[in-house]
Design an enzyme around this catalytic site. Structure first.
Site, short mmCIF file in Angstrom:
data_model
loop_
_atom_site.label_atom_id
_atom_site.label_comp_id
_atom_site.label_asym_id
_atom_site.label_seq_id
_atom_site.Cartn_x
_atom_site.Cartn_y
_atom_site.Cartn_z
N ASP A 1 -12.97 -22.56 6.32
CA ASP A 1 -13.75 -21.77 5.35
C ASP A 1 -15.08 -21.33 5.71
OD1 ASP A 1 -15.02 -21.20 2.57
OD2 ASP A 1 -13.78 -22.83 1.46
N HIS B 1 -17.38 -19.66 3.57
CA HIS B 1 -18.24 -19.52 2.59
C HIS B 1 -19.84 -20.08 2.66
CE1 HIS B 1 -14.59 -17.78 0.93
NE2 HIS B 1 -15.47 -17.08 0.45
#
Ligand code: B12
Length: 136
Positions: free
Chosen positions: A12, A14
């Site tokens: 991930d 983000h």
């Protein structure tokens, strides 16, 4: 000073929420150890061991949180972090699911606190404070 390990688990990337969490918890007076994005369970656990952390706060935004978090409590236990408090939040599963079921699955995996999408770090500051109170 209480130490909190934060980071974004799995593949991930983000990054924005992670920086906000770091900023906010630092402002609140915690020693924040940020393992950043693209972090494995081992990255969180090693950081927690090295810094004698009290809490690991896992973020997952891209929907694969359940897979990425599976087995983390066992790994903590094996590493000697038996009493470490585990939080998880962000967008921890894909799409819209009944959060009661999601929460139960993560609690069964050994997470102490499980937060639905839309929960900001500011909303949990009181809980963090209460959970860390009295810990050495
Ligand atoms: C910007 C963005 C991207 C950028 C990220 C750039 C970067 N390096 O940061 C890029 C374009 C790379 C991207 C890619 C992808 N993205 Co994206 N992205 C977004 C977007 C638009 C904004 C995220 C953001 O920065 N928000 C602002 C910050 C401040 O908020 P936040 O991240 O949510 O963090 C806050 C809270 O969540 C909370 N929080 C976070 N962790 C924790 C933990 C705890 C314990 C607590 C209490 C709170 C908490 O506190 C934070 C601060 O307040 C969101 C949609 C949205 N509006 O949220 C989608 C979104 C997160 N992305 C999504 C998806 C699907 C993807 C991709 C898989 C798309 C694709 N098919 O390629 C990829 C995955 C890439 C990867 N490997 O990670 C989905 C996730 C869906 C899900 N989980 O069900 C979203 C929700 C969009 C959507 N509605 O579909 N993305």
């Amino acid at each position: 000073m209480k130490t909190i390990v934060i980071g974004v688990i799995g593949a991930d990337v983000h990054a924005v929420g992670n920086r906000i969490i770091e900023y906010t918890l630092t402002r609140e007076g915690y020693n924040v150890v940020n393992v950043g994005v693209l972090s494995s369970q081992e990255d969180f656990i090693n950081a927690a061991i090295e810094t004698s952390a009290h809490l690991i706060m896992v973020s997952s935004l891209y929907g694969h949180g359940e897979l990425d978090c599976r087995g983390m409590r066992d790994k903590c236990n094996e590493a000697g972090l038996k009493d470490i408090i585990l939080y998880v939040g962000g967008n921890i599963v894909v799409g819209k699911q009944d959060f009661k079921d999601v929460e139960k699955r993560f609690k069964d995996m050994g997470f102490n606190r499980v937060y639905p999408p839309g929960t900001t770090i500011d909303m949990v500051l009181d809980t963090i404070k209460a959970d860390l109170e009295g810990l050495e």
